[in-house]
Design a protein around this motif. Structure first.
Motif, PDB file in Angstrom:
ATOM      1  N   LEU A 111       0.786  -1.232   0.000  1.00  0.00           N
ATOM      2  CA  LEU A 111       0.000   0.000   0.000  1.00  0.00           C
ATOM      3  C   LEU A 111       0.819   1.285   0.000  1.00  0.00           C
ATOM      4  O   LEU A 111       0.324   2.328  -0.417  1.00  0.00           O
ATOM      5  CB  LEU A 111      -0.904   0.039   1.235  1.00  0.00           C
ATOM      6  N   VAL A 112       2.047   1.222   0.505  1.00  0.00           N
ATOM      7  CA  VAL A 112       2.805   2.445   0.765  1.00  0.00           C
ATOM      8  C   VAL A 112       3.991   2.581  -0.175  1.00  0.00           C
ATOM      9  O   VAL A 112       4.357   1.639  -0.875  1.00  0.00           O
ATOM     10  CB  VAL A 112       3.264   2.492   2.249  1.00  0.00           C
ATOM     11  N   ASP A 113       4.593   3.763  -0.170  1.00  0.00           N
ATOM     12  CA  ASP A 113       5.765   3.997  -1.015  1.00  0.00           C
ATOM     13  C   ASP A 113       7.044   3.456  -0.382  1.00  0.00           C
ATOM     14  O   ASP A 113       7.956   3.041  -1.093  1.00  0.00           O
ATOM     15  CB  ASP A 113       5.906   5.496  -1.313  1.00  0.00           C
ATOM     16  N   ASP A 114       7.113   3.472   0.938  1.00  0.00           N
ATOM     17  CA  ASP A 114       8.278   2.960   1.644  1.00  0.00           C
ATOM     18  C   ASP A 114       7.875   2.664   3.080  1.00  0.00           C
ATOM     19  O   ASP A 114       6.901   3.239   3.583  1.00  0.00           O
ATOM     20  CB  ASP A 114       9.407   4.002   1.623  1.00  0.00           C
ATOM     21  N   TRP A 115       8.612   1.775   3.753  1.00  0.00           N
ATOM     22  CA  TRP A 115       8.356   1.487   5.156  1.00  0.00           C
ATOM     23  C   TRP A 115       9.626   0.924   5.781  1.00  0.00           C
ATOM     24  O   TRP A 115      10.539   0.500   5.081  1.00  0.00           O
ATOM     25  CB  TRP A 115       7.179   0.528   5.352  1.00  0.00           C
ATOM     26  N   GLY A 116       9.678   0.957   7.104  1.00  0.00           N
ATOM     27  CA  GLY A 116      10.839   0.411   7.790  1.00  0.00           C
ATOM     28  C   GLY A 116      10.700   0.569   9.297  1.00  0.00           C
ATOM     29  O   GLY A 116       9.614   0.893   9.807  1.00  0.00           O
ATOM     30  N   THR A 117      11.804   0.349   9.986  1.00  0.00           N
ATOM     31  CA  THR A 117      11.821   0.503  11.435  1.00  0.00           C
ATOM     32  C   THR A 117      12.998   1.381  11.832  1.00  0.00           C
ATOM     33  O   THR A 117      13.990   1.474  11.098  1.00  0.00           O
ATOM     34  CB  THR A 117      11.956  -0.856  12.153  1.00  0.00           C
TER      35      THR A 117
END
Length: 139
Positions: A111-117
């Motif tokens: 769903l998103v353009d980027d993700w992380g922690t």
């Protein structure tokens, strides 16, 4: 969207309990509509709901636990961060086709353009899981 002189910011702490999921979805929807980002609502709400559910399910062990939700919007992107007190890092899984869970991060990634922690703020424990959605060229 009108160019911003400074980022828009909303932050709140929510009890880490499944009964608060609908309130989290309403808060995200309300702020994105207020910020005239209604085109991001569907993906942002669903991704936030998945991260909140993961924090509640996998990181909450104490009835006093909270999940901190931060929305920050610049001219270029919306960044949503969900922070909890568990140091356990989320991981993408490939669940069995019949499995009833294990798809949350795959949904977020789709769903998103980027993700992380990222690590927690200094002096605190836990982690922050974030995602971004591009604002540039929308609206």
């Amino acid at each position: 969207m009108i160019p911003l002189s400074r980022p828009l910011l909303f932050q709140t702490a929510v009890p880490a309990h499944p009964s608060h999921a609908s309130g989290v979805r309403r808060m995200v929807t309300a702020h994105l509509n207020l910020w005239r980002l209604s085109e991001l609502v569907d993906n942002a709400v669903l991704a936030t709901a998945e991260l909140f559910a993961n924090a509640v399910r996998h990181a909450s062990s104490n009835p006093r636990d909270v999940v901190t939700l931060t929305l920050e919007c610049t001219d270029r992107e919306l960044r949503v961060t969900v922070a909890d007190s568990s140091p356990l890092q989320p991981r993408l899984r490939t669940p069995d086709a019949a499995a009833e869970s294990g798809r949350g991060l795959s949904i977020v990634a789709a769903l998103v353009d980027d993700w992380g922690t990222v690590p927690p703020d200094p002096g605190t424990t836990g982690k922050k899981v974030w995602f971004t959605l591009c604002v540039e060229g929308r609206g």
